[in-house]
Design a protein around this motif. Structure first.
Motif, mmCIF file in Angstrom:
data_model
loop_
_atom_site.group_PDB
_atom_site.id
_atom_site.type_symbol
_atom_site.label_atom_id
_atom_site.label_comp_id
_atom_site.label_asym_id
_atom_site.label_seq_id
_atom_site.Cartn_x
_atom_site.Cartn_y
_atom_site.Cartn_z
ATOM 1 N N GLU A 26 14.916 14.028 26.311
ATOM 2 C CA GLU A 26 13.943 14.434 25.311
ATOM 3 C C GLU A 26 12.986 15.474 25.890
ATOM 4 O O GLU A 26 12.596 15.382 27.050
ATOM 5 C CB GLU A 26 13.174 13.176 24.899
ATOM 6 C CG GLU A 26 12.124 13.400 23.872
ATOM 7 C CD GLU A 26 11.427 12.105 23.536
ATOM 8 O OE1 GLU A 26 10.199 12.140 23.433
ATOM 9 O OE2 GLU A 26 12.096 11.084 23.384
ATOM 10 N N PRO A 27 12.601 16.457 25.083
ATOM 11 C CA PRO A 27 11.646 17.453 25.589
ATOM 12 C C PRO A 27 10.277 16.831 25.842
ATOM 13 O O PRO A 27 9.949 15.770 25.303
ATOM 14 C CB PRO A 27 11.570 18.479 24.464
ATOM 15 C CG PRO A 27 12.020 17.753 23.250
ATOM 16 C CD PRO A 27 12.972 16.696 23.705
ATOM 17 N N GLU A 28 9.489 17.530 26.637
ATOM 18 C CA GLU A 28 8.156 17.045 26.975
ATOM 19 C C GLU A 28 7.207 17.244 25.797
ATOM 20 O O GLU A 28 7.216 18.277 25.136
ATOM 21 C CB GLU A 28 7.631 17.797 28.193
ATOM 22 C CG GLU A 28 6.372 17.216 28.758
ATOM 23 C CD GLU A 28 5.987 17.865 30.076
ATOM 24 O OE1 GLU A 28 4.826 17.690 30.477
ATOM 25 O OE2 GLU A 28 6.833 18.532 30.695
ATOM 26 N N LEU A 29 6.380 16.225 25.551
ATOM 27 C CA LEU A 29 5.359 16.327 24.513
ATOM 28 C C LEU A 29 4.164 17.114 25.031
ATOM 29 O O LEU A 29 3.821 17.026 26.204
ATOM 30 C CB LEU A 29 4.872 14.930 24.109
ATOM 31 C CG LEU A 29 5.830 14.087 23.288
ATOM 32 C CD1 LEU A 29 5.321 12.661 23.204
ATOM 33 C CD2 LEU A 29 6.029 14.665 21.906
ATOM 34 N N GLY A 30 3.522 17.877 24.145
ATOM 35 C CA GLY A 30 2.269 18.522 24.479
ATOM 36 C C GLY A 30 1.169 17.477 24.562
ATOM 37 O O GLY A 30 1.388 16.286 24.318
ATOM 38 N N PHE A 31 -0.040 17.899 24.867
ATOM 39 C CA PHE A 31 -1.158 16.971 25.059
ATOM 40 C C PHE A 31 -1.828 16.531 23.758
ATOM 41 O O PHE A 31 -2.433 15.480 23.692
ATOM 42 C CB PHE A 31 -2.216 17.593 25.977
ATOM 43 C CG PHE A 31 -1.707 17.838 27.365
ATOM 44 C CD1 PHE A 31 -1.423 16.785 28.214
ATOM 45 C CD2 PHE A 31 -1.484 19.128 27.812
ATOM 46 C CE1 PHE A 31 -0.938 17.003 29.490
ATOM 47 C CE2 PHE A 31 -1.001 19.363 29.091
ATOM 48 C CZ PHE A 31 -0.725 18.301 29.924
ATOM 49 N N THR A 32 -1.749 17.350 22.721
ATOM 50 C CA THR A 32 -2.458 17.068 21.472
ATOM 51 C C THR A 32 -1.802 15.929 20.699
ATOM 52 O O THR A 32 -0.575 15.854 20.621
ATOM 53 C CB THR A 32 -2.500 18.337 20.591
ATOM 54 O OG1 THR A 32 -3.085 19.391 21.354
ATOM 55 C CG2 THR A 32 -3.298 18.107 19.327
ATOM 56 N N ARG A 33 -2.642 15.075 20.132
ATOM 57 C CA ARG A 33 -2.176 13.989 19.271
ATOM 58 C C ARG A 33 -2.914 14.079 17.937
ATOM 59 O O ARG A 33 -4.067 14.476 17.879
ATOM 60 C CB ARG A 33 -2.439 12.613 19.893
ATOM 61 C CG ARG A 33 -1.764 12.372 21.226
ATOM 62 C CD ARG A 33 -0.238 12.290 21.076
ATOM 63 N NE ARG A 33 0.431 12.004 22.324
ATOM 64 C CZ ARG A 33 0.914 12.918 23.146
ATOM 65 N NH1 ARG A 33 0.779 14.196 22.877
ATOM 66 N NH2 ARG A 33 1.535 12.575 24.256
ATOM 67 N N VAL A 34 -2.222 13.697 16.878
ATOM 68 C CA VAL A 34 -2.806 13.627 15.540
ATOM 69 C C VAL A 34 -2.568 12.211 15.037
ATOM 70 O O VAL A 34 -1.481 11.659 15.219
ATOM 71 C CB VAL A 34 -2.151 14.653 14.581
ATOM 72 C CG1 VAL A 34 -2.567 14.417 13.137
ATOM 73 C CG2 VAL A 34 -2.493 16.072 15.016
ATOM 74 N N VAL A 35 -3.583 11.626 14.412
ATOM 75 C CA VAL A 35 -3.463 10.266 13.887
ATOM 76 C C VAL A 35 -3.456 10.316 12.364
ATOM 77 O O VAL A 35 -4.357 10.891 11.753
ATOM 78 C CB VAL A 35 -4.616 9.369 14.392
ATOM 79 C CG1 VAL A 35 -4.533 7.984 13.756
ATOM 80 C CG2 VAL A 35 -4.575 9.270 15.910
ATOM 81 N N PHE A 36 -2.413 9.754 11.767
ATOM 82 C CA PHE A 36 -2.353 9.581 10.316
ATOM 83 C C PHE A 36 -2.835 8.167 10.021
ATOM 84 O O PHE A 36 -2.298 7.206 10.561
ATOM 85 C CB PHE A 36 -0.911 9.749 9.816
ATOM 86 C CG PHE A 36 -0.599 11.101 9.263
ATOM 87 C CD1 PHE A 36 -1.117 12.253 9.816
ATOM 88 C CD2 PHE A 36 0.236 11.229 8.162
ATOM 89 C CE1 PHE A 36 -0.812 13.497 9.302
ATOM 90 C CE2 PHE A 36 0.542 12.463 7.640
ATOM 91 C CZ PHE A 36 0.014 13.606 8.201
ATOM 92 N N GLN A 37 -3.839 8.072 9.193
ATOM 93 C CA GLN A 37 -4.356 6.765 8.802
ATOM 94 C C GLN A 37 -3.681 6.363 7.496
ATOM 95 O O GLN A 37 -3.759 7.094 6.514
ATOM 96 C CB GLN A 37 -5.865 6.821 8.640
ATOM 97 C CG GLN A 37 -6.571 7.149 9.934
ATOM 98 C CD GLN A 37 -8.053 7.395 9.749
ATOM 99 O OE1 GLN A 37 -8.485 7.918 8.739
ATOM 100 N NE2 GLN A 37 -8.832 7.000 10.740
#
Length: 167
Positions: A26-37
């Motif tokens: 799997e490719p590496e994830l970037g640092f940013t995260r988004v949360v869906f509530q």
């Protein structure tokens, strides 16, 4: 000292990329995260900027503009996908002009070798491979028939149990 460390980091990244390509990891994830509530709880997303940079940038802009606020899943197919509604036309509350302008922009299809498996984020589109705009799916199961046909741009990093509840 810093230069040497930086050089090592570059070589390490190159080596990691090479190993990923060779082994199909799997490719590496970037640092940013988004949360869906959601009403079932929070779902956190991570992103693949090296796989679908234009798509990731587009999604980030929509998030920053609040385009996904008050949005909903318009389609949930158990074991297949939960699809987020189109921002410009299906959101629960009206969009402002800036949100609409961004939401109707299309993104070139950035197809990759990443597989459509549970937790993957995949852009929705029409027949035209370059017609993705703001609707995307969270995979609720494996869907190899989508591989190479839809742009994968991230994955669920926390909240898999919410996907089960959503189903």
């Amino acid at each position: 000292m810093w230069i040497r460390g930086f050089s090592f980091w570059i070589k390490g990244c190159f080596l990691l990329a090479l190993v990923s390509i060779i082994s199909g990891l799997e490719p590496e994830l970037g640092f940013t995260r988004v949360v869906f509530q959601t009403k079932y709880g929070d779902i956190e997303f991570g992103f693949y900027p090296t796989v679908a940079s234009k798509t990731v940038d587009h999604i980030f802009k929509l998030v920053r503009l609040g385009g996904y606020n008050t949005n909903h899943f318009f389609r949930v197919d158990k074991g297949f996908v939960a699809q987020v509604a189109d921002v410009a036309n299906e959101r629960s509350t009206p969009v402002n002009e800036e949100q609409r302008r961004e939401a109707v922009k299309t993104v070139v299809g950035e197809f990759s070798e990443v597989k459509h498996v549970r937790g993957i984020l995949s852009m929705g589109r029409y027949d035209d491979p370059d017609s993705a705009s703001s609707s995307f799916s969270i995979l609720l199961g494996d869907a190899p028939h989508l591989d190479g046909k839809y742009a994968i741009f991230g994955k669920v990093t926390k909240g898999d149990e919410m996907l089960t509840k959503l189903e």
